[in-house]
Enzyme design. Sequence first.
Site, mmCIF file in Angstrom:
data_model
loop_
_atom_site.group_PDB
_atom_site.id
_atom_site.type_symbol
_atom_site.label_atom_id
_atom_site.label_comp_id
_atom_site.label_asym_id
_atom_site.label_seq_id
_atom_site.Cartn_x
_atom_site.Cartn_y
_atom_site.Cartn_z
ATOM 1 N N GLY A 54 0.848 -1.186 0.000
ATOM 2 C CA GLY A 54 0.000 0.000 0.000
ATOM 3 C C GLY A 54 0.879 1.229 0.000
ATOM 4 O O GLY A 54 2.105 1.135 0.217
ATOM 5 N N GLN A 59 2.991 9.701 2.274
ATOM 6 C CA GLN A 59 4.321 9.097 2.091
ATOM 7 C C GLN A 59 5.064 9.672 0.895
ATOM 8 O O GLN A 59 6.271 9.433 0.748
ATOM 9 C CB GLN A 59 4.204 7.582 1.927
ATOM 10 C CG GLN A 59 3.788 6.856 3.208
ATOM 11 C CD GLN A 59 3.685 5.368 2.984
ATOM 12 O OE1 GLN A 59 2.651 4.880 2.536
ATOM 13 N NE2 GLN A 59 4.760 4.636 3.258
ATOM 14 N N CYS A 107 7.284 -1.201 6.422
ATOM 15 C CA CYS A 107 6.737 0.007 5.795
ATOM 16 C C CYS A 107 7.803 0.588 4.879
ATOM 17 O O CYS A 107 8.975 0.649 5.256
ATOM 18 C CB CYS A 107 6.374 1.012 6.893
ATOM 19 S SG CYS A 107 5.706 2.563 6.264
ATOM 20 N N LEU A 108 7.395 1.027 3.705
ATOM 21 C CA LEU A 108 8.360 1.638 2.778
ATOM 22 C C LEU A 108 9.004 2.884 3.388
ATOM 23 O O LEU A 108 10.114 3.246 3.019
ATOM 24 C CB LEU A 108 7.668 2.013 1.465
ATOM 25 C CG LEU A 108 7.148 0.837 0.619
ATOM 26 C CD1 LEU A 108 6.339 1.368 -0.558
ATOM 27 C CD2 LEU A 108 8.292 -0.044 0.141
ATOM 28 N N HIS A 149 -2.986 -0.106 8.621
ATOM 29 C CA HIS A 149 -1.648 0.468 8.456
ATOM 30 C C HIS A 149 -1.710 1.683 7.509
ATOM 31 O O HIS A 149 -1.137 2.741 7.811
ATOM 32 C CB HIS A 149 -0.696 -0.600 7.910
ATOM 33 C CG HIS A 149 0.688 -0.130 7.623
ATOM 34 N ND1 HIS A 149 1.793 -0.589 8.301
ATOM 35 C CD2 HIS A 149 1.164 0.770 6.713
ATOM 36 C CE1 HIS A 149 2.876 0.021 7.833
ATOM 37 N NE2 HIS A 149 2.528 0.835 6.858
ATOM 38 N N GLU A 150 -2.409 1.531 6.381
ATOM 39 C CA GLU A 150 -2.433 2.619 5.393
ATOM 40 C C GLU A 150 -3.206 3.830 5.901
ATOM 41 O O GLU A 150 -2.780 4.971 5.716
ATOM 42 C CB GLU A 150 -3.020 2.138 4.060
ATOM 43 C CG GLU A 150 -2.156 1.138 3.321
ATOM 44 C CD GLU A 150 -0.689 1.518 3.245
ATOM 45 O OE1 GLU A 150 -0.372 2.710 3.051
ATOM 46 O OE2 GLU A 150 0.157 0.622 3.402
ATOM 47 N N HIS A 153 -1.326 6.100 8.178
ATOM 48 C CA HIS A 153 -0.434 7.063 7.515
ATOM 49 C C HIS A 153 -1.127 8.409 7.300
ATOM 50 O O HIS A 153 -0.491 9.462 7.356
ATOM 51 C CB HIS A 153 0.015 6.537 6.148
ATOM 52 C CG HIS A 153 1.197 5.617 6.194
ATOM 53 N ND1 HIS A 153 2.417 5.996 6.688
ATOM 54 C CD2 HIS A 153 1.349 4.324 5.783
ATOM 55 C CE1 HIS A 153 3.279 4.978 6.576
ATOM 56 N NE2 HIS A 153 2.654 3.953 6.037
#
Length: 196
Positions: A54, A59, A107-108, A149-150, A153
């Site tokens: 995602g 981000q 996570c990226l 999680h997304e 953000h």
Amino acid sequence: MVQLSTNLRTVLVLGDPRLRQVAEPVSATLLAAAVTQELIDSLIDTMRAAGGAGLAATQIGVPLRICVIEVDHNPRYPYKPPIPLTVLVNPELTRLTDEEFENNEGCLSVPGLRGNVARCTEIGVRALDRTGQVLEFQVRGLSAGTFQHEVDHLDGRLFLDNLTDPATLATWDNFERFQKASYLDRVHELIARYGS
Ligand code: NI
């Protein structure tokens, strides 16, 4: 066929204050604007190029409540059940149960590290899609963790903020070495129960 992508964005990493911004809701007019539709395409392309499950607009430094999710045999997370490409605009999650599971997340925006986070096992999702249509559905099991999680953000939160225990923080190599077996036991139990 090689496809050249011109709209990949840089994914911000830990320490960049833009990751901590609370993103703003997207109006119908703004959603329909070409610049926003291009932003959504960039999110999808950047997520795919980086191998993420995602990606949220925060981000890539855009403080708007938009995130994308897709899982399709992801090499970073090979155990994750597939999730078709989903674009969420102004998403709102509701907990459908008090039950939680201990997920292990990467996570990226947190390169090199993974850790355990408590996630609700069943959630309701309400959002707009990229055309402005209302989406309403429920997500259960491991996939529910991905959605939580997304959306975190978009509120400036990273998985690091919600670790069940800081001692679970590990490099990807040490996750494989010391934590993966017990995590996969939990994952398989969840998937057997919810099918996702
Ligand atoms: Ni993330």
